[in-house]
Design a protein around this motif. Sequence first.
Motif, PDB file in Angstrom:
ATOM      1  N   ARG A 199       0.827  -1.199   0.000  1.00 50.92           N
ATOM      2  CA  ARG A 199       0.000   0.000   0.000  1.00 50.92           C
ATOM      3  C   ARG A 199       0.868   1.258   0.000  1.00 50.92           C
ATOM      4  NH1 ARG A 199      -3.148   0.158   5.215  1.00 50.92           N
ATOM      5  NH2 ARG A 199      -4.154  -1.677   4.291  1.00 50.92           N
ATOM      6  N   SER A 200       1.931   1.223   0.774  1.00 50.98           N
ATOM      7  CA  SER A 200       2.822   2.381   0.832  1.00 50.98           C
ATOM      8  C   SER A 200       3.503   2.621  -0.496  1.00 50.98           C
ATOM      9  CB  SER A 200       3.862   2.171   1.944  1.00 50.98           C
ATOM     10  OG  SER A 200       4.788   3.237   1.960  1.00 50.98           O
ATOM     11  N   HIS A 204       3.094   5.849  -2.931  1.00 48.43           N
ATOM     12  CA  HIS A 204       4.296   6.574  -3.351  1.00 48.43           C
ATOM     13  C   HIS A 204       4.383   6.640  -4.883  1.00 48.43           C
ATOM     14  CE1 HIS A 204       8.346   8.142  -3.301  1.00 48.43           C
ATOM     15  NE2 HIS A 204       8.788   7.094  -4.015  1.00 48.43           N
ATOM     16  N   LEU A 205       4.032   5.523  -5.533  1.00 50.29           N
ATOM     17  CA  LEU A 205       4.069   5.484  -6.997  1.00 50.29           C
ATOM     18  C   LEU A 205       3.042   6.445  -7.589  1.00 50.29           C
ATOM     19  CD1 LEU A 205       5.202   4.188  -9.559  1.00 50.29           C
ATOM     20  CD2 LEU A 205       3.469   2.395  -9.342  1.00 50.29           C
ATOM     21  N   GLN A 209       3.837   9.420 -10.005  1.00 55.94           N
ATOM     22  CA  GLN A 209       3.204   9.543 -11.302  1.00 55.94           C
ATOM     23  C   GLN A 209       2.560  10.912 -11.471  1.00 55.94           C
ATOM     24  OE1 GLN A 209       3.282   7.572 -13.895  1.00 55.94           O
ATOM     25  NE2 GLN A 209       4.556   6.053 -12.853  1.00 55.94           N
ATOM     26  N   ALA A 210       1.939  11.410 -10.403  1.00 61.60           N
ATOM     27  CA  ALA A 210       1.348  12.747 -10.485  1.00 61.60           C
ATOM     28  C   ALA A 210       2.420  13.795 -10.745  1.00 61.60           C
ATOM     29  CB  ALA A 210       0.596  13.047  -9.184  1.00 61.60           C
ATOM     30  N   ALA A 211       3.579  13.627 -10.073  1.00 61.04           N
ATOM     31  CA  ALA A 211       4.683  14.570 -10.314  1.00 61.04           C
ATOM     32  C   ALA A 211       5.192  14.457 -11.740  1.00 61.04           C
ATOM     33  CB  ALA A 211       5.816  14.293  -9.309  1.00 61.04           C
TER      34      ALA A 211
END
Length: 780
Positions: A199-200, A204-205, A209-211
């Motif tokens: 889940r972590s 984080h991924l 991905q948003a960045a």
Amino acid sequence: MSLVDENAPPEEQIARQAKIIDALMRRANRSNDVGVSAYSAFQSAIELQAQVAAKTRDLERAATELESVRYDRERARRTLEDALSAMGEGFALFTGGRLDICNVLFRTFLPDVAFRVRKGLRLEDYLQYMMQSRALVSTDRGITRNFAPEDRGSTGASVRSVVIELRGDRWYQLSQQRTSSSNVVLLLTEITSIVRQNRSEKEHLIDRQAAYIQAAFEDMTSGVCTFSSSGEVMMYNRQFRQLLGLPFTLLQKGTTLTRLLDFLRNHSLVAEDADLRVEAWRRHLQHEGWLRKRIRHGTDRVLELQVNRLPDDGFLVELTDVTLESRATEILENRVQERTAELTEANRRLTEQYEEKARVEEELRLAKERAEAAVSSKTRFLAAASHDLLQPVNAAKLLLATLKERTRGTEFAATVERLYGAFGSTEQLLHSLLDISRLESADPSAVTPSEISLGVLMQGIYEDQSALAEQKKVHLSVVPSDVLVCSDPVYLLRSIQNLVVNAIQYTEPGGRVLVGCRRRGKKVILQVWDTGIGIGLKDQKRIFEEFARAENVSLASGVGLGLSVVDRACKLLGHRLWVRSKPGVGSLFCIELDRVPGRRVPVEPATVAPADTDVELERIILVIENDPDVLFAMTQKLEHWGASVLAAPSTAEALVHVRDMGLAPDIVLADYQLDGEDTGVRAIAEIRRETGVHVPAIVITADRREQIRRQGAELGFTVMHKPVQLSKLRPLIEWKIRWQSPGPVLEGGAQEPAQEQAQTKVGHDSAPQGNTLDAGRHIT
């Protein structure tokens, strides 16, 4: 046979042995046994006592072993329980669908149902208790459906597992595996740390991905902005704000699309109000899934708007500045309009030019048809007039030959010799013109490929051109060959003859001309070598054209038709023709022919000398010729040879001569085409029928059709072509009279089969070499 079943449990064996011992003891104590003596009873008692003692020992040993097995079993069970208690996973063994053993972790897995987990609990009941437990939050699939106890899969089947979520964010994996037909093992493995780590990593991924998406948006040259399903800004790049001219404070996350469009409308940044209707956008996106249009921003900019619907019913807006492209398009459209006007005018002029061109092409077509008609007329004229052209030539040649013999040794001999040579050149030119005419006619019957003895053909050319070679003081030689090739005999003969004549003509006195052939696999290369003046490289490409001569050739050497005839004939026959030459050294002309495999015709060098013209030809010869000049010349020549000649212009007059004479002539010389429908073939048949014998015959004609050759083969006469070569005519007459003696004639003028076969054999075996004298072959 043993009275006790050894495979029975020890308790049953002991009870059975006790009953047997008791029965034996009672039997031994009975005093009324009939027929048994006291000694026998005593002896039986002793044996029975021994057996009882042995059985007693066996029972004691079996009891000891049974106690040992029970002890080992209890110890193994305690060891298994200790091992299960030490396991880090929950373990439970269900035997026959009921709980047999489990460890503490499995029992306390669900605290509110721990008191129900005891030995003998059914598997389906445990699964029901699990689903009803308050500690259970969720499972990734149904437990009772996947772990149904009635499922009797094979031993060692694949493991079935279910992920279980408990309160307190705890996660377990419940696995089931069948160990035998009645045993099922359940394992509980805690996977809380693994689930939390995944889940972590996923969160984080997603953040990364948003960045990445934001960074990609910022690097794009076009403006991009995403909106949620409710129409609020979610993500955008700097280029989107700059293209629309929006304030930084306005374009923020959560700003609605309606507010952005109101700003554009109030500040007159969009010219058309229809472009700012959100509902129209939504309807179009729902129906098509995308929207594209161009809008004017301000007064001098054009933006291309691209809207695409997202999976969550949001949408993505992309803006591209196409101002330069739009201006270029407008300029291009203006140019297209101007160019269209120019092309319209040009099209009008081209239409006029096309109509003029069509008129000119029609005139050219008519001119071409007239030219083709003229060429065709010329070809037909030369083909049809060949007989008429060759008739006077044939007569003149016969008269010149007679004159040459009669003036031999007189003061007129040199003049007649020159006249004879000049006439020979004229004859050669006429033959070339007629050959070109026939080759241009493209008549399929113009060529008749057949098997030809190349050695015989070369030997005949050697005999024909030996006189010319001796006159030029050139050494002519032929290499004997036994090869057969596939070609047309007439045109192949003319081709080789032209090459040999050219070689002799352009070779200085003392030079050499060699004719031979080489085998190349399935091909035969006929070669004509000479040590003449040679041909330059640039002239080698044009010497096969009509009226073409090399630069080192004088104008008086000919008109340049011989090699053209060779080239046309080889193309028509499919033979490859080429030349290699060097000025001052000599030339090599080659013709590639198809070889007939597996057959050879032995050929010896020519040894037969021409007929002796000093010996009188004391024969009766019937000459049938409708041309008076040719008839006169032929009569003069034959009489000069000492023959008695009966001259007739038609078949009817020839029959009158035969009837008046009362016997058959020694030989018949007949022109093929007489007056009207009369022919030499008919004349020969009528004479043979009238006399009743197969009179030897020669048909002399300018017609080279295959039909005449086939008639000669069927009716037994030889074919010679005009103008007649006198050097071959007299030997042929003497040979036919000598070997083709008259015999009985059958219906139609043909000879009796046996004599015909004898004639053909004699013709092949005894004819002078270099002359094709068997019935039906062409003689040129």
